[in-house]
Design a protein around this motif. Structure first.
Motif, PDB file in Angstrom:
ATOM      1  N   VAL A  83      -5.187 -23.421   5.232  1.00  0.00           N
ATOM      2  CA  VAL A  83      -5.922 -22.425   6.018  1.00  0.00           C
ATOM      3  C   VAL A  83      -5.172 -21.097   6.015  1.00  0.00           C
ATOM      4  N   PHE A  84      -3.853 -21.179   6.146  1.00  0.00           N
ATOM      5  CA  PHE A  84      -3.015 -19.980   6.146  1.00  0.00           C
ATOM      6  C   PHE A  84      -3.181 -19.193   4.854  1.00  0.00           C
ATOM      7  N   TYR A  85      -3.101 -19.864   3.723  1.00  0.00           N
ATOM      8  CA  TYR A  85      -3.242 -19.174   2.436  1.00  0.00           C
ATOM      9  C   TYR A  85      -4.638 -18.583   2.270  1.00  0.00           C
ATOM     10  N   ALA A  86      -5.644 -19.285   2.750  1.00  0.00           N
ATOM     11  CA  ALA A  86      -7.017 -18.812   2.589  1.00  0.00           C
ATOM     12  C   ALA A  86      -7.348 -17.643   3.507  1.00  0.00           C
ATOM     13  N   VAL A  87      -6.774 -17.636   4.701  1.00  0.00           N
ATOM     14  CA  VAL A  87      -7.160 -16.657   5.713  1.00  0.00           C
ATOM     15  C   VAL A  87      -6.135 -15.539   5.905  1.00  0.00           C
ATOM     16  N   CYS A  88      -4.855 -15.871   5.862  1.00  0.00           N
ATOM     17  CA  CYS A  88      -3.817 -14.922   6.271  1.00  0.00           C
ATOM     18  C   CYS A  88      -3.113 -14.183   5.139  1.00  0.00           C
ATOM     19  N   VAL A  89      -3.023 -14.798   3.968  1.00  0.00           N
ATOM     20  CA  VAL A  89      -2.242 -14.182   2.885  1.00  0.00           C
ATOM     21  C   VAL A  89      -3.090 -13.125   2.187  1.00  0.00           C
ATOM     22  N   LYS A  90      -3.058 -11.937   2.759  1.00  0.00           N
ATOM     23  CA  LYS A  90      -3.806 -10.799   2.239  1.00  0.00           C
ATOM     24  C   LYS A  90      -2.874  -9.592   2.113  1.00  0.00           C
ATOM     25  N   ALA A  91      -3.128  -8.757   1.118  1.00  0.00           N
ATOM     26  CA  ALA A  91      -2.331  -7.546   0.944  1.00  0.00           C
ATOM     27  C   ALA A  91      -2.963  -6.340   1.636  1.00  0.00           C
ATOM     28  N   LYS A  92      -4.222  -6.442   1.988  1.00  0.00           N
ATOM     29  CA  LYS A  92      -4.960  -5.290   2.506  1.00  0.00           C
ATOM     30  C   LYS A  92      -4.301  -4.604   3.709  1.00  0.00           C
ATOM     31  N   PRO A  93      -3.706  -5.348   4.664  1.00  0.00           N
ATOM     32  CA  PRO A  93      -3.114  -4.663   5.819  1.00  0.00           C
ATOM     33  C   PRO A  93      -1.870  -3.823   5.506  1.00  0.00           C
ATOM     34  N   PHE A  94      -1.240  -4.001   4.340  1.00  0.00           N
ATOM     35  CA  PHE A  94      -0.058  -3.204   4.013  1.00  0.00           C
ATOM     36  C   PHE A  94      -0.448  -1.739   3.810  1.00  0.00           C
ATOM     37  N   TYR A  95       0.391  -0.833   4.319  1.00  0.00           N
ATOM     38  CA  TYR A  95       0.191   0.594   4.065  1.00  0.00           C
ATOM     39  C   TYR A  95       1.531   1.314   4.214  1.00  0.00           C
ATOM     40  N   ALA A  96       1.606   2.487   3.618  1.00  0.00           N
ATOM     41  CA  ALA A  96       2.814   3.304   3.696  1.00  0.00           C
ATOM     42  C   ALA A  96       2.597   4.447   4.679  1.00  0.00           C
ATOM     43  N   THR A  97       3.572   4.684   5.526  1.00  0.00           N
ATOM     44  CA  THR A  97       3.495   5.779   6.487  1.00  0.00           C
ATOM     45  C   THR A  97       3.951   7.084   5.828  1.00  0.00           C
ATOM     46  N   ASP A  98       3.950   8.141   6.614  1.00  0.00           N
ATOM     47  CA  ASP A  98       4.387   9.444   6.105  1.00  0.00           C
ATOM     48  C   ASP A  98       5.870   9.472   5.780  1.00  0.00           C
ATOM     49  N   ALA A  99       6.600   8.438   6.203  1.00  0.00           N
ATOM     50  CA  ALA A  99       8.039   8.377   5.893  1.00  0.00           C
ATOM     51  C   ALA A  99       8.289   7.995   4.438  1.00  0.00           C
ATOM     52  N   CYS A 100       7.259   7.536   3.743  1.00  0.00           N
ATOM     53  CA  CYS A 100       7.389   7.125   2.338  1.00  0.00           C
ATOM     54  C   CYS A 100       7.798   8.309   1.465  1.00  0.00           C
ATOM     55  N   ILE A 101       8.767   8.079   0.591  1.00  0.00           N
ATOM     56  CA  ILE A 101       9.236   9.127  -0.324  1.00  0.00           C
ATOM     57  C   ILE A 101       8.803   8.856  -1.761  1.00  0.00           C
ATOM     58  N   GLY A 102       8.006   7.813  -1.963  1.00  0.00           N
ATOM     59  CA  GLY A 102       7.499   7.506  -3.291  1.00  0.00           C
ATOM     60  C   GLY A 102       8.563   7.059  -4.269  1.00  0.00           C
ATOM     61  N   CYS A 103       9.600   6.372  -3.776  1.00  0.00           N
ATOM     62  CA  CYS A 103      10.726   5.981  -4.633  1.00  0.00           C
ATOM     63  C   CYS A 103      10.384   4.850  -5.597  1.00  0.00           C
ATOM     64  N   GLY A 104       9.348   4.068  -5.279  1.00  0.00           N
ATOM     65  CA  GLY A 104       8.939   2.978  -6.150  1.00  0.00           C
ATOM     66  C   GLY A 104       9.677   1.677  -5.947  1.00  0.00           C
ATOM     67  N   LYS A 105      10.520   1.586  -4.922  1.00  0.00           N
ATOM     68  CA  LYS A 105      11.259   0.353  -4.664  1.00  0.00           C
ATOM     69  C   LYS A 105      10.301  -0.814  -4.417  1.00  0.00           C
ATOM     70  N   CYS A 106       9.264  -0.589  -3.653  1.00  0.00           N
ATOM     71  CA  CYS A 106       8.305  -1.648  -3.352  1.00  0.00           C
ATOM     72  C   CYS A 106       7.641  -2.161  -4.627  1.00  0.00           C
ATOM     73  N   GLU A 107       7.339  -1.254  -5.538  1.00  0.00           N
ATOM     74  CA  GLU A 107       6.742  -1.630  -6.810  1.00  0.00           C
ATOM     75  C   GLU A 107       7.695  -2.501  -7.617  1.00  0.00           C
ATOM     76  N   GLN A 108       8.982  -2.162  -7.581  1.00  0.00           N
ATOM     77  CA  GLN A 108       9.991  -2.881  -8.358  1.00  0.00           C
ATOM     78  C   GLN A 108      10.220  -4.295  -7.845  1.00  0.00           C
ATOM     79  N   VAL A 109      10.140  -4.505  -6.528  1.00  0.00           N
ATOM     80  CA  VAL A 109      10.496  -5.808  -5.954  1.00  0.00           C
ATOM     81  C   VAL A 109       9.301  -6.746  -5.787  1.00  0.00           C
ATOM     82  N   CYS A 110       8.105  -6.296  -6.152  1.00  0.00           N
ATOM     83  CA  CYS A 110       6.921  -7.152  -6.006  1.00  0.00           C
ATOM     84  C   CYS A 110       6.868  -8.181  -7.132  1.00  0.00           C
ATOM     85  N   VAL A 111       7.033  -9.429  -6.799  1.00  0.00           N
ATOM     86  CA  VAL A 111       7.117 -10.497  -7.804  1.00  0.00           C
ATOM     87  C   VAL A 111       5.785 -10.718  -8.523  1.00  0.00           C
TER      88      VAL A 111
END
Length: 252
Positions: free
Chosen positions: A172-200
């Motif tokens: 149920v958890f995987y079907a209902v809760c594991v979503k990427a949609k709620p993630f967002y970057a705030t104005d503090a983001c500097i566009g460094c790309g670290k998040c892109e690099q660490v996403c498996v």
């Protein structure tokens, strides 16, 4: 060979402890999972698989990595699973996975480490996290002693609640809760790309200087916890919570 998957470092910490103590080679399966290329590995010593617990099971992407890869040489397999509370009723599932791969299941060891699932639970502050890590050392060393002496890990007896969480809550958890949609970057983001690099799962891409999430997510929390500016949030669930990344292990 010690093989590990990690999002925020807890399982890497344990894997490094085993690799140093056994001693044995260390293999990070990140690149194999990200590239979707099965690994072909050889070890003359037991396989030690280190991974976090995702909703009281082995992470699905790590289980798939094991199913799709080839393990040559030694047929013994130990599992070490980090968790914030307990690992659930995983023993039979891991034994079945080993049977499928022609490996001898030598047991699973539970290592309680600092909670990192910021999308749902509270994450400890640095001082508290250090105490949890220090307390985990006993479990790590007991498991290492079993491997070094060729013993099975002690049987892990799951209770009714743990069985319920593993076999009923997890799907149920995987079907209902594991979503990427709620993630967002705030104005503090500097566009460094670290998040892109660490996403498996290669699910994050920088567009117009900001990260954009796709639909393929495993909730490893690497992006949100490893952001150098703490500029990523998960809806309102993560707001105000400390970020957690396991500190490097000090070699003895």
């Amino acid at each position: 060979m010690v093989i590990y998957f990690t999002g925020t470092g807890n399982s890497r910490y344990c894997a490094e402890a085993f690799a140093e103590a056994v001693p044995d080679a260390l293999f990070d399966c990140f690149d194999s999972i990200r590239s979707k290329e099965p690994a072909v590995l050889h070890s003359d010593k037991p396989w030690i698989f280190c991974a976090p617990t995702y909703c009281w099971q082995l992470p699905h992407i790590f289980a798939d990595f094991i199913r799709n890869s080839r393990f040559e040489g030694c047929r013994d397999a130990y599992f070490v699973m980090t968790c914030g509370d307990d690992i659930g009723d995983v023993e039979r599932m891991l034994a079945a996975l080993c049977k499928q791969k022609g490996l001898r299941f030598r047991g699973v060891a539970e290592v309680v480490m600092p909670e990192n699932y910021i999308a749902m639970f509270n994450v400890p502050k640095p001082a508290t996290a250090q105490k949890i890590i220090a307390k985990a050392e006993e479990s790590i060393q007991n498991a290492i002693a079993c491997v070094r002496t060729g013993q099975d890990f002690p049987p892990y007896r799951a209770n009714f609640t743990q069985k319920l969480k593993t076999h009923i809550v997890n799907p149920v958890f995987y079907a209902v809760c594991v979503k990427a949609k709620p993630f967002y970057a705030t104005d503090a983001c500097i566009g460094c790309g670290k998040c892109e690099q660490v996403c498996v799962l290669n699910n994050i891409h920088i567009k117009d200087g900001k990260p954009v999430w796709g639909k393929d997510c495993t909730h490893c929390m690497a992006c949100i916890c490893r952001c150098p500016k703490e500029a990523i949030e998960y809806g309102n669930k993560s707001q105000g919570k400390p970020r957690y990344v396991c500190p490097p292990r000090k070699k003895s």
